[in-house]
Design an enzyme around this catalytic site. Structure first.
Site, PDB file in Angstrom:
ATOM      1  CB  SER A   6     -28.810   7.114 -41.656  1.00 41.66           C
ATOM      2  OG  SER A   6     -29.497   8.285 -41.321  1.00 41.66           O
ATOM      3  CG  ASN A   7     -33.564   8.692 -43.619  1.00 40.87           C
ATOM      4  OD1 ASN A   7     -33.489   9.909 -43.678  1.00 40.87           O
ATOM      5  ND2 ASN A   7     -34.070   8.068 -42.552  1.00 40.87           N
ATOM      6  CG  HIS A   8     -30.217  10.163 -49.090  1.00 43.03           C
ATOM      7  ND1 HIS A   8     -28.872  10.406 -49.068  1.00 43.03           N
ATOM      8  CD2 HIS A   8     -30.371   8.994 -49.745  1.00 43.03           C
ATOM      9  CE1 HIS A   8     -28.229   9.437 -49.693  1.00 43.03           C
ATOM     10  NE2 HIS A   8     -29.125   8.565 -50.112  1.00 43.03           N
ATOM     11  CB  SER A   9     -34.207  13.000 -43.657  1.00 40.96           C
ATOM     12  OG  SER A   9     -34.711  14.156 -43.039  1.00 40.96           O
TER      13      SER A   9
END
Ligand code: CTP
Ligand code: CA
Length: 222
Positions: A33-36
């Site tokens: 995933s990512n840090h959004s």
């Protein structure tokens, strides 16, 4: 009295917004995933509702609460977000793609938890569909607004995306600058249409959302 009434600038308009990250499963217990944080997309949803719009919010997993007046569709993966967005798009006037969609997903999802057997692990990744480009190239299509988070050559890359994806507007965000971008409370944007540029100065995401909606509304009515 007017001061206490909800705004009506966007009354009668249906907005579709994607927000947050996506999660791409590797096995039953792991994902990429990512840090959004979803903060920018949720701020736009709040501001649009306050301006009288109807809002559908397609959201990846985040830790903030969706505005209660929005129709919220919770998804996990890019494929799920793509499916939800494609089915909603024809019924909306404006699409704002705020989500940080994973560009790739593991080609296969292991049925069982991957065991630690070898010294290393090679995972083949395949490309996810581009939700924004697919909606912008559909018919009938809503007015399409993209986001571009860049760390270098911001205007150049953002305009490239505007043209390549066939968008009406793109909001570019220099995430290399301190305090703006992923998981922050403030932001600054440069918005490009095919012929114009609008600068939104560093401010709270709530404030930036209001200004962005003003620009979108003005361009939509052109
Ligand atoms: N986007 C999308 N679906 C994807 C990838 C991106 O809808 N599979 C949308 C994002 O929500 C954003 C815009 O496209 O509004 C630009 O995303 P960005 O990651 O900046 O651009 P990409 O086209 O993915 O290119 P790159 O990551 O290589 O810069
Ligand atoms: Ca991307």
């Amino acid at each position: 009295l007017q001061h206490f009434q909800a705004g009506s600038a966007l009354a009668g308009l249906k907005l579709l917004i994607t927000a947050g990250p996506t999660r791409e499963a590797l096995d039953p217990v792991r994902y990429l995933s990512n840090h959004s944080s979803g903060k920018m997309g949720y701020a736009i949803a709040e501001a649009a509702l306050a301006a009288g719009a109807e809002v559908t919010l397609i959201t990846g997993p985040v830790n903030i609460t969706a505005p209660s007046q929005a129709q919220t569709i919770a998804v996990c993966s890019a494929l799920e977000m793509h499916h939800a967005a494609m089915s909603q798009a024809p019924e909306h006037d404006i699409f704002i793609a705020c989500a940080a969609v994973a560009d790739y997903r593991p080609e296969t999802v292991a049925d069982n938890k991957i065991k630690k057997n070898d010294d290393g692990l090679v995972v083949k990744m395949i490309k996810n569909p581009d939700i924004l480009a697919d909606i912008a190239n559909s018919d009938p299509r809503p007015f399409c607004v993209g986001f571009a988070a860049e760390t270098q050559d911001v205007a150049h890359y953002a305009k490239g995306k505007l043209n390549r994806k066939n968008l009406d507007l793109i909001a570019a965000n220099d995430v290399a600058k301190a305090g703006q971008g992923f998981n922050t409370d403030n932001n600054a944007l440069t918005v490009f249409s095919k012929t114009q540029q609008f600068d939104i100065a560093f401010a709270s995401k709530a404030d930036v959302a209001k200004q962005l909606l003003n620009i979108i509304h003005q361009q939509y009515n052109k």
